[in-house]
Structures are given as C-alpha cells and as structure tokens.
Design a protein around this motif. Structure first.
Motif, PDB file in Angstrom:
ATOM      1  N   GLU A   8       0.649  -1.172   0.040  1.00  0.00           N
ATOM      2  CA  GLU A   8      -0.100  -0.127  -0.295  1.00  0.00           C
ATOM      3  C   GLU A   8       1.066   1.317   0.051  1.00  0.00           C
ATOM      4  N   VAL A   9       2.076   1.119   0.748  1.00  0.00           N
ATOM      5  CA  VAL A   9       3.065   2.601   0.855  1.00  0.00           C
ATOM      6  C   VAL A   9       4.037   2.179  -0.577  1.00  0.00           C
ATOM      7  N   ALA A  10       4.153   1.626  -0.979  1.00  0.00           N
ATOM      8  CA  ALA A  10       4.146   1.418  -2.408  1.00  0.00           C
ATOM      9  C   ALA A  10       3.622   1.600  -2.962  1.00  0.00           C
ATOM     10  N   GLU A  11       2.319   1.486  -3.188  1.00  0.00           N
ATOM     11  CA  GLU A  11       1.115   1.877  -4.599  1.00  0.00           C
ATOM     12  C   GLU A  11       1.326   3.800  -4.248  1.00  0.00           C
ATOM     13  N   TYR A  12       1.004   4.165  -3.214  1.00  0.00           N
ATOM     14  CA  TYR A  12       1.106   5.884  -2.692  1.00  0.00           C
ATOM     15  C   TYR A  12       2.336   5.922  -3.082  1.00  0.00           C
ATOM     16  N   THR A  13       3.608   5.872  -2.981  1.00  0.00           N
ATOM     17  CA  THR A  13       4.528   6.817  -3.698  1.00  0.00           C
ATOM     18  C   THR A  13       4.657   6.663  -5.056  1.00  0.00           C
ATOM     19  N   TYR A  14       4.157   5.154  -5.148  1.00  0.00           N
ATOM     20  CA  TYR A  14       4.323   5.634  -6.863  1.00  0.00           C
ATOM     21  C   TYR A  14       3.084   6.688  -7.796  1.00  0.00           C
ATOM     22  N   GLY A  15       2.072   6.455  -7.028  1.00  0.00           N
ATOM     23  CA  GLY A  15       0.634   7.328  -7.412  1.00  0.00           C
ATOM     24  C   GLY A  15       1.372   8.759  -7.289  1.00  0.00           C
ATOM     25  N   PHE A  16       2.249   9.414  -6.103  1.00  0.00           N
ATOM     26  CA  PHE A  16       2.796  10.522  -5.604  1.00  0.00           C
ATOM     27  C   PHE A  16       3.611  10.819  -6.949  1.00  0.00           C
ATOM     28  N   ALA A  18       3.931   9.437  -9.754  1.00  0.00           N
ATOM     29  CA  ALA A  18       3.421  10.045 -11.392  1.00  0.00           C
ATOM     30  C   ALA A  18       2.583  11.519 -11.249  1.00  0.00           C
ATOM     31  N   HIS A  19       2.225  11.694 -10.269  1.00  0.00           N
ATOM     32  CA  HIS A  19       1.887  13.147  -9.818  1.00  0.00           C
ATOM     33  C   HIS A  19       3.565  14.070 -10.481  1.00  0.00           C
ATOM     34  N   THR A  87       3.002   5.056 -13.536  1.00  0.00           N
ATOM     35  CA  THR A  87       4.080   5.734 -13.697  1.00  0.00           C
ATOM     36  C   THR A  87       5.414   6.174 -14.193  1.00  0.00           C
ATOM     37  N   VAL A  88       5.953   4.627 -14.357  1.00  0.00           N
ATOM     38  CA  VAL A  88       6.659   3.940 -16.169  1.00  0.00           C
ATOM     39  C   VAL A  88       5.557   4.998 -16.794  1.00  0.00           C
ATOM     40  N   GLY A  89       4.464   4.913 -17.508  1.00  0.00           N
ATOM     41  CA  GLY A  89       4.148   5.827 -18.247  1.00  0.00           C
ATOM     42  C   GLY A  89       4.044   6.897 -17.961  1.00  0.00           C
TER      43      GLY A  89
END
Length: 102
Positions: A8-16, A18-19, A87-89
């Motif tokens: 969950e932390v990794a998911e939110y970190t990648y989301g951050f 990406a933004h 995020t990669v995209g």
C-alpha cells in the motif's frame, strides 16, 4: 514477500511520483527519475501470484481433488503493480529528456 502495508505504501509512493512527473515534466530532477525507475520497473515485473495451499492431500484446504494447488491473488500487490505501470507511463510521457540523462 511484502505484506499488505508495504504494498500500500509503495502504491501511494508510485502515485505521488506519477503526479510529480505530470506536474514538473522536464523540470523534474533526473536523479529522482533514475532513482525511481528501477523500483517501478521491478514492481511491474513482480510475480503477484502466491501459492496458498495444495499439499496434495485434498483435505480441508478447499481443494476438490488430490494434487490440487490453489493460488491466491494479493490485491494490494496488484494495486502496487498497477500504480507502478502508471508511473512508468507518466515518466515516459512527461520526463523523456531525463530518461536519457546520466
């Protein structure tokens, strides 16, 4: 493997991240991009299927026949993988100059 909180932390970190890529585009620090990208790619390639049971005895583990192997999909890991792909995209779309920088 990871537990649910790590995913969950990794998911939110990648989301951050990406933004950040969408917001800062070419101004995003190349060191940040190069530090993040290997982790995001590793998350994309991670195997999210984890063997749950299947000792071959067909006992009370829910298996219908002897030799059944049951697998479970951890939705937290799948969410992490989805966020990493996104995020990669975003990095490719918005930070292409930094991807070529050393």
């Amino acid at each position: 493997g990871k537990d649910g909180k790590d995913s969950e932390v990794a998911e939110y970190t990648y989301g951050f991240a990406a933004h950040m890529a969408a917001l800062y585009k070419e101004q995003l620090d190349a060191q940040f991009v190069h530090a993040l990208l290997p982790h995001a790619l590793a998350a994309c390639a991670a195997d999210e299927v984890v063997e749950q049971g299947g000792d071959g005895e067909g006992g009370g583990d829910g298996g219908d026949e002897e030799g059944d192997v049951q697998y479970g999909l951890h939705s937290g890991v799948l969410d992490e993988k989805s966020s990493a792909v996104h995020t990669v995209g975003r990095l490719c779309k918005h930070c292409a100059p930094q991807l070529g920088a050393a």
